[in-house]
Motif scaffolding. Sequence first.
Motif, PDB file in Angstrom:
ATOM      1  N   UNK A 183       7.795 -39.432  45.367  1.00 28.51           N
ATOM      2  CA  UNK A 183       8.229 -38.254  44.820  1.00 28.51           C
ATOM      3  C   UNK A 183       8.956 -37.985  43.557  1.00 28.51           C
ATOM      4  N   UNK A 184       9.196 -38.798  43.058  1.00 23.56           N
ATOM      5  CA  UNK A 184       9.344 -39.401  41.285  1.00 23.56           C
ATOM      6  C   UNK A 184       8.528 -39.538  40.561  1.00 23.56           C
ATOM      7  N   UNK A 185       7.744 -40.015  41.096  1.00 20.04           N
ATOM      8  CA  UNK A 185       6.808 -40.518  39.860  1.00 20.04           C
ATOM      9  C   UNK A 185       5.400 -39.269  39.762  1.00 20.04           C
ATOM     10  N   UNK A 186       5.257 -39.182  38.843  1.00 20.06           N
ATOM     11  CA  UNK A 186       4.299 -37.849  38.412  1.00 20.06           C
ATOM     12  C   UNK A 186       3.458 -37.567  39.383  1.00 20.06           C
ATOM     13  N   UNK A 187       2.948 -36.438  39.771  1.00 19.95           N
ATOM     14  CA  UNK A 187       1.935 -35.873  40.892  1.00 19.95           C
ATOM     15  C   UNK A 187       0.538 -36.711  40.220  1.00 19.95           C
ATOM     16  N   UNK A 188       0.517 -36.758  38.915  1.00 17.85           N
ATOM     17  CA  UNK A 188      -1.184 -37.005  38.808  1.00 17.85           C
ATOM     18  C   UNK A 188      -1.074 -38.730  39.330  1.00 17.85           C
ATOM     19  N   UNK A 189      -0.392 -39.058  39.410  1.00 16.60           N
ATOM     20  CA  UNK A 189      -0.599 -40.880  40.523  1.00 16.60           C
ATOM     21  C   UNK A 189      -0.736 -40.348  42.024  1.00 16.60           C
ATOM     22  N   UNK A 190      -0.101 -39.211  42.561  1.00 14.67           N
ATOM     23  CA  UNK A 190      -0.997 -39.221  43.725  1.00 14.67           C
ATOM     24  C   UNK A 190      -1.549 -38.308  43.879  1.00 14.67           C
ATOM     25  N   UNK A 191      -2.572 -37.834  42.894  1.00 12.85           N
ATOM     26  CA  UNK A 191      -3.905 -36.774  42.948  1.00 12.85           C
ATOM     27  C   UNK A 191      -5.060 -38.194  43.112  1.00 12.85           C
ATOM     28  N   UNK A 231      -6.050 -31.865  55.276  1.00  8.52           N
ATOM     29  CA  UNK A 231      -4.921 -30.703  56.056  1.00  8.52           C
ATOM     30  C   UNK A 231      -3.867 -30.829  55.039  1.00  8.52           C
ATOM     31  N   UNK A 232      -3.507 -31.899  54.894  1.00 12.35           N
ATOM     32  CA  UNK A 232      -2.737 -32.192  53.751  1.00 12.35           C
ATOM     33  C   UNK A 232      -2.146 -32.751  52.291  1.00 12.35           C
ATOM     34  N   UNK A 233      -3.286 -32.754  51.788  1.00 10.79           N
ATOM     35  CA  UNK A 233      -3.430 -32.646  50.051  1.00 10.79           C
ATOM     36  C   UNK A 233      -2.608 -31.616  49.777  1.00 10.79           C
ATOM     37  N   UNK A 234      -3.037 -30.541  49.404  1.00  8.51           N
ATOM     38  CA  UNK A 234      -1.811 -29.075  48.736  1.00  8.51           C
ATOM     39  C   UNK A 234      -0.794 -29.647  48.391  1.00  8.51           C
ATOM     40  N   UNK A 235      -0.347 -29.140  50.377  1.00  7.37           N
ATOM     41  CA  UNK A 235       0.967 -29.655  50.591  1.00  7.37           C
ATOM     42  C   UNK A 235       2.560 -30.956  49.657  1.00  7.37           C
ATOM     43  N   UNK A 236       1.144 -31.478  50.230  1.00  4.17           N
ATOM     44  CA  UNK A 236       1.509 -33.006  49.185  1.00  4.17           C
ATOM     45  C   UNK A 236       2.447 -32.959  47.741  1.00  4.17           C
ATOM     46  N   UNK A 284      10.912 -33.660  46.137  1.00  7.67           N
ATOM     47  CA  UNK A 284      11.107 -33.934  47.644  1.00  7.67           C
ATOM     48  C   UNK A 284       9.986 -34.554  48.853  1.00  7.67           C
ATOM     49  N   UNK A 285      10.910 -35.200  49.602  1.00  6.46           N
ATOM     50  CA  UNK A 285       9.757 -35.653  50.788  1.00  6.46           C
ATOM     51  C   UNK A 285       9.951 -34.983  51.719  1.00  6.46           C
ATOM     52  N   UNK A 286       8.599 -34.841  51.725  1.00  8.28           N
ATOM     53  CA  UNK A 286       8.236 -33.619  53.375  1.00  8.28           C
ATOM     54  C   UNK A 286       6.971 -33.778  54.193  1.00  8.28           C
ATOM     55  N   UNK A 287       7.145 -34.037  55.287  1.00  3.95           N
ATOM     56  CA  UNK A 287       6.561 -34.680  56.117  1.00  3.95           C
ATOM     57  C   UNK A 287       4.980 -34.949  55.573  1.00  3.95           C
ATOM     58  N   UNK A 288       4.499 -33.882  55.062  1.00  2.00           N
ATOM     59  CA  UNK A 288       3.161 -33.301  54.189  1.00  2.00           C
ATOM     60  C   UNK A 288       2.689 -34.955  53.018  1.00  2.00           C
ATOM     61  N   UNK A 289       3.039 -34.990  52.364  1.00  3.13           N
ATOM     62  CA  UNK A 289       3.682 -36.243  51.316  1.00  3.13           C
ATOM     63  C   UNK A 289       3.422 -37.601  51.874  1.00  3.13           C
ATOM     64  N   UNK A 290       4.712 -37.391  53.140  1.00  2.00           N
ATOM     65  CA  UNK A 290       4.520 -38.105  53.533  1.00  2.00           C
ATOM     66  C   UNK A 290       3.135 -39.105  54.527  1.00  2.00           C
ATOM     67  N   UNK A 291       2.318 -38.107  54.965  1.00  2.00           N
ATOM     68  CA  UNK A 291       1.283 -38.124  55.665  1.00  2.00           C
ATOM     69  C   UNK A 291       0.164 -38.616  54.469  1.00  2.00           C
TER      70      UNK A 291
END
Length: 360
Positions: free
Chosen positions: A160-168, A214-219, A227-234
Amino acid sequence: MSNLMLMRAPQKYVQGKDALLKFHDEMESLGHSWLFICSRSGYAATHDKIEQSFAGSDDRRRYEVFGGTSSVGEIERFRAIVAEEKIDVVVGVGGGSAIDTAKATAHYEGRPVAVVPTVVATDAPCTGLSVIYNDDGSFNSYLFYPKNPEAVLVDSAVIAQAPVSFLVAGMGDALGTYFEARACDRTHALSLEFGGITRSALALCRLCYETLREYGPMAIAACEQHVVTPELDAVIEANTYLSGVGADNGGLAVAHSFYNGLTALGGHEAPHGCCVAFGTLVQLLLERAPRAEFEEVQGFCRSVGLPVTLAELGVTTHEEVRTIAEAACVEGESIHNMAGDVTPDELFDAIVLADALGRA
Ligand SMILES: [Zn+2]
């Protein structure tokens, strides 16, 4: 005899907020002296928590900050440390390069390997292989291991602290998983572990795609706010476990060959997963997928900021596309798992078409 079905995975997978505080508890069966091969940012993100997890233990810990690619020279350097210091366990901490280097080091020295991804941008953590690069950054080869990592531990708070570009980017790598496995299943091609594809693997691959949608945009929204949410964890689980174990046991096809082809341009900047996402669109055109499915995947890419045009990958000329298409079709590439095979000309046309549909 037909191919025996095969399923492989890490022995242990641990994920959650502040999971690193349990690093030693979860890993202590592996040994008592530790070499952590860390990317620079990986070290900063994990060192204090890992040390806290060792409180009260007299295990030896050595941290090496590593800034290179997973090349033969770097692997040699870490093998020497393992041998000289009688290291029991090699731990890869960071992104794909640190992880692939740790896996190779552990393999050659006959030690267990644990993986701590600090970004979830690729399939590297859970797979039983490393990608080896040349010193100029171009793709060299896959290095296959007889087993998958002993353990993978993901601290969702670190992600959650890393740049969102990596998650994408990781969502892009994960996007290819289902479609590549489906293509391999159609032709009875072998998985990355050289086994027949199980129903279990296909189920993981399908769940991977469903989870992203289902969860991509909310993650992404959660990661942007750290922040860590269930969507991010998914989505962390989809990018890391579902995509990694899915690809390992489901096989690769056009999307990953497109990426390997793109590395032949040299000096490219686009992340692996972003190339795989575009390569997935190319694959859907090549396999004459229903228009609705192509548009669903393209729409997903747009909704999370994955590329739908070549310009977004830094590719601007037809000459470059020609280079990509030729390199993606060399012998041994996973593109040859496709039904009816694919020629460089056919791939060139599909790349140009995918780009045009993305610009429309
Ligand atoms: Zn990948």
